[in-house]
Design a protein around this motif. Structure first.
Motif, PDB file in Angstrom:
ATOM      1  N   MET A   1       0.856  -1.172   0.000  1.00 26.23           N
ATOM      2  CA  MET A   1       0.000   0.000   0.000  1.00 26.23           C
ATOM      3  C   MET A   1       0.899   1.231   0.000  1.00 26.23           C
ATOM      4  O   MET A   1       1.886   1.303   0.721  1.00 26.23           O
ATOM      5  CB  MET A   1      -0.902   0.006   1.233  1.00 26.23           C
ATOM      6  CG  MET A   1      -1.777   1.251   1.273  1.00 26.23           C
ATOM      7  SD  MET A   1      -3.023   1.229   2.571  1.00 26.23           S
ATOM      8  CE  MET A   1      -4.035  -0.095   2.014  1.00 26.23           C
ATOM      9  N   LEU A   2       0.544   2.182  -0.800  1.00 27.51           N
ATOM     10  CA  LEU A   2       1.299   3.417  -0.944  1.00 27.51           C
ATOM     11  C   LEU A   2       0.647   4.496  -0.086  1.00 27.51           C
ATOM     12  O   LEU A   2      -0.556   4.716  -0.177  1.00 27.51           O
ATOM     13  CB  LEU A   2       1.277   3.827  -2.419  1.00 27.51           C
ATOM     14  CG  LEU A   2       2.206   4.914  -2.883  1.00 27.51           C
ATOM     15  CD1 LEU A   2       3.653   4.496  -2.704  1.00 27.51           C
ATOM     16  CD2 LEU A   2       1.942   5.219  -4.347  1.00 27.51           C
ATOM     17  N   ILE A   3       1.425   5.124   0.785  1.00 21.98           N
ATOM     18  CA  ILE A   3       0.913   6.185   1.651  1.00 21.98           C
ATOM     19  C   ILE A   3       1.371   7.531   1.117  1.00 21.98           C
ATOM     20  O   ILE A   3       2.569   7.754   0.922  1.00 21.98           O
ATOM     21  CB  ILE A   3       1.392   6.018   3.101  1.00 21.98           C
ATOM     22  CG1 ILE A   3       0.816   4.749   3.700  1.00 21.98           C
ATOM     23  CG2 ILE A   3       1.003   7.235   3.940  1.00 21.98           C
ATOM     24  CD1 ILE A   3       1.274   4.470   5.108  1.00 21.98           C
ATOM     25  N   LEU A   4       0.408   8.417   0.872  1.00 18.30           N
ATOM     26  CA  LEU A   4       0.682   9.805   0.500  1.00 18.30           C
ATOM     27  C   LEU A   4       0.108  10.703   1.577  1.00 18.30           C
ATOM     28  O   LEU A   4      -0.873  10.355   2.228  1.00 18.30           O
ATOM     29  CB  LEU A   4       0.011  10.162  -0.832  1.00 18.30           C
ATOM     30  CG  LEU A   4       0.398   9.376  -2.068  1.00 18.30           C
ATOM     31  CD1 LEU A   4      -0.422   9.865  -3.260  1.00 18.30           C
ATOM     32  CD2 LEU A   4       1.863   9.516  -2.353  1.00 18.30           C
ATOM     33  N   PRO A  22       2.559   1.706 -10.182  1.00 15.97           N
ATOM     34  CA  PRO A  22       1.245   1.719 -10.839  1.00 15.97           C
ATOM     35  C   PRO A  22       0.219   0.762 -10.248  1.00 15.97           C
ATOM     36  O   PRO A  22      -0.979   1.001 -10.363  1.00 15.97           O
ATOM     37  CB  PRO A  22       1.560   1.361 -12.289  1.00 15.97           C
ATOM     38  CG  PRO A  22       2.869   0.645 -12.239  1.00 15.97           C
ATOM     39  CD  PRO A  22       3.608   1.229 -11.070  1.00 15.97           C
ATOM     40  N   SER A  23       0.652  -0.301  -9.610  1.00 16.42           N
ATOM     41  CA  SER A  23      -0.316  -1.290  -9.137  1.00 16.42           C
ATOM     42  C   SER A  23      -0.608  -1.196  -7.641  1.00 16.42           C
ATOM     43  O   SER A  23      -1.413  -1.978  -7.127  1.00 16.42           O
ATOM     44  CB  SER A  23       0.172  -2.701  -9.479  1.00 16.42           C
ATOM     45  OG  SER A  23       1.395  -2.960  -8.819  1.00 16.42           O
ATOM     46  N   GLU A  24       0.021  -0.272  -6.947  1.00 24.06           N
ATOM     47  CA  GLU A  24      -0.166  -0.159  -5.506  1.00 24.06           C
ATOM     48  C   GLU A  24      -1.481   0.530  -5.162  1.00 24.06           C
ATOM     49  O   GLU A  24      -1.860   1.525  -5.789  1.00 24.06           O
ATOM     50  CB  GLU A  24       0.981   0.636  -4.860  1.00 24.06           C
ATOM     51  CG  GLU A  24       2.303  -0.081  -4.852  1.00 24.06           C
ATOM     52  CD  GLU A  24       2.334  -1.296  -3.970  1.00 24.06           C
ATOM     53  OE1 GLU A  24       1.632  -1.335  -2.946  1.00 24.06           O
ATOM     54  OE2 GLU A  24       3.083  -2.229  -4.311  1.00 24.06           O
ATOM     55  N   GLU A  25      -2.147   0.017  -4.146  1.00 23.74           N
ATOM     56  CA  GLU A  25      -3.309   0.687  -3.573  1.00 23.74           C
ATOM     57  C   GLU A  25      -2.794   1.949  -2.871  1.00 23.74           C
ATOM     58  O   GLU A  25      -1.688   1.956  -2.336  1.00 23.74           O
ATOM     59  CB  GLU A  25      -3.973  -0.241  -2.560  1.00 23.74           C
ATOM     60  CG  GLU A  25      -5.244   0.280  -1.972  1.00 23.74           C
ATOM     61  CD  GLU A  25      -5.860  -0.721  -1.012  1.00 23.74           C
ATOM     62  OE1 GLU A  25      -6.721  -0.292  -0.230  1.00 23.74           O
ATOM     63  OE2 GLU A  25      -5.470  -1.908  -1.032  1.00 23.74           O
ATOM     64  N   ALA A  43      -8.802   6.232  -0.985  1.00 18.74           N
ATOM     65  CA  ALA A  43      -9.058   6.028   0.435  1.00 18.74           C
ATOM     66  C   ALA A  43      -8.276   7.065   1.220  1.00 18.74           C
ATOM     67  O   ALA A  43      -7.148   7.414   0.860  1.00 18.74           O
ATOM     68  CB  ALA A  43      -8.628   4.624   0.840  1.00 18.74           C
ATOM     69  N   ALA A  44      -8.882   7.577   2.287  1.00 16.63           N
ATOM     70  CA  ALA A  44      -8.218   8.586   3.110  1.00 16.63           C
ATOM     71  C   ALA A  44      -8.492   8.281   4.581  1.00 16.63           C
ATOM     72  O   ALA A  44      -9.531   7.708   4.927  1.00 16.63           O
ATOM     73  CB  ALA A  44      -8.714   9.983   2.768  1.00 16.63           C
ATOM     74  N   VAL A  45      -7.552   8.663   5.422  1.00 18.33           N
ATOM     75  CA  VAL A  45      -7.671   8.486   6.860  1.00 18.33           C
ATOM     76  C   VAL A  45      -6.957   9.658   7.531  1.00 18.33           C
ATOM     77  O   VAL A  45      -5.964  10.164   7.002  1.00 18.33           O
ATOM     78  CB  VAL A  45      -7.069   7.131   7.298  1.00 18.33           C
ATOM     79  CG1 VAL A  45      -5.583   7.052   7.039  1.00 18.33           C
ATOM     80  CG2 VAL A  45      -7.371   6.835   8.750  1.00 18.33           C
ATOM     81  N   TYR A  58       3.902  -1.352   3.462  1.00 21.68           N
ATOM     82  CA  TYR A  58       3.636   0.056   3.198  1.00 21.68           C
ATOM     83  C   TYR A  58       4.833   0.697   2.513  1.00 21.68           C
ATOM     84  O   TYR A  58       5.975   0.452   2.895  1.00 21.68           O
ATOM     85  CB  TYR A  58       3.339   0.807   4.497  1.00 21.68           C
ATOM     86  CG  TYR A  58       2.037   0.396   5.135  1.00 21.68           C
ATOM     87  CD1 TYR A  58       0.842   1.005   4.772  1.00 21.68           C
ATOM     88  CD2 TYR A  58       2.001  -0.610   6.090  1.00 21.68           C
ATOM     89  CE1 TYR A  58      -0.357   0.617   5.353  1.00 21.68           C
ATOM     90  CE2 TYR A  58       0.803  -1.006   6.667  1.00 21.68           C
ATOM     91  CZ  TYR A  58      -0.362  -0.390   6.299  1.00 21.68           C
ATOM     92  OH  TYR A  58      -1.550  -0.767   6.865  1.00 21.68           O
ATOM     93  N   ILE A  59       4.552   1.516   1.529  1.00 21.34           N
ATOM     94  CA  ILE A  59       5.550   2.367   0.874  1.00 21.34           C
ATOM     95  C   ILE A  59       5.122   3.799   1.181  1.00 21.34           C
ATOM     96  O   ILE A  59       4.010   4.200   0.841  1.00 21.34           O
ATOM     97  CB  ILE A  59       5.591   2.132  -0.643  1.00 21.34           C
ATOM     98  CG1 ILE A  59       5.933   0.683  -0.945  1.00 21.34           C
ATOM     99  CG2 ILE A  59       6.578   3.088  -1.308  1.00 21.34           C
ATOM    100  CD1 ILE A  59       5.712   0.290  -2.402  1.00 21.34           C
ATOM    101  N   VAL A  60       5.998   4.552   1.838  1.00 16.30           N
ATOM    102  CA  VAL A  60       5.664   5.914   2.239  1.00 16.30           C
ATOM    103  C   VAL A  60       6.322   6.901   1.285  1.00 16.30           C
ATOM    104  O   VAL A  60       7.529   6.875   1.093  1.00 16.30           O
ATOM    105  CB  VAL A  60       6.143   6.201   3.688  1.00 16.30           C
ATOM    106  CG1 VAL A  60       5.849   7.641   4.078  1.00 16.30           C
ATOM    107  CG2 VAL A  60       5.496   5.227   4.660  1.00 16.30           C
ATOM    108  N   VAL A  61       5.507   7.760   0.698  1.00 18.11           N
ATOM    109  CA  VAL A  61       6.012   8.850  -0.135  1.00 18.11           C
ATOM    110  C   VAL A  61       6.060  10.066   0.786  1.00 18.11           C
ATOM    111  O   VAL A  61       5.037  10.673   1.079  1.00 18.11           O
ATOM    112  CB  VAL A  61       5.112   9.102  -1.362  1.00 18.11           C
ATOM    113  CG1 VAL A  61       5.633  10.287  -2.166  1.00 18.11           C
ATOM    114  CG2 VAL A  61       5.020   7.854  -2.216  1.00 18.11           C
ATOM    115  N   ALA A  62       7.253  10.363   1.264  1.00 20.39           N
ATOM    116  CA  ALA A  62       7.423  11.414   2.270  1.00 20.39           C
ATOM    117  C   ALA A  62       7.667  12.766   1.636  1.00 20.39           C
ATOM    118  O   ALA A  62       8.518  13.530   2.053  1.00 20.39           O
ATOM    119  CB  ALA A  62       8.560  11.043   3.225  1.00 20.39           C
TER     120      ALA A  62
END
Length: 80
Positions: A1-4, A22-25, A43-45, A58-62
């Motif tokens: 899952m990619l976190i932005l 390209p394929s990450e949620e 999706a947002a939280v 998790y992949i975090v885009v910081a």
């Protein structure tokens, strides 16, 4: 899952992230009470509600957002 992290430049960051992953949620982390709206369809939280799910990578885009969003998420991921 990619976190932005939600910020004023989230649309551009999202475009770049989708090129590389390209394929990450995608999950958008917002500040509590944030006036900015996450991109439609994602999706947002809030940062206060974010809890890592066991077994999820998790992949975090910081890039983007604020330290108020970034630091608690990284701490929770490190502890998990």
């Amino acid at each position: 899952m990619l976190i932005l992290f939600l910020g004023r430049s989230v649309e551009g960051i999202l475009r770049d992230a989708r090129l590389h992953f390209p394929s990450e949620e995608i999950l958008v982390v917002t500040r509590t009470g944030d006036d900015l709206q996450p991109p439609e369809g994602l999706a947002a939280v809030t940062v206060d509600e974010f809890r890592p799910e066991p077994g999820v990578e998790y992949i975090v885009v910081a890039n983007g957002g604020t330290s108020v969003q970034l630091v608690p998420v990284l701490l929770r991921l490190a502890r998990a």
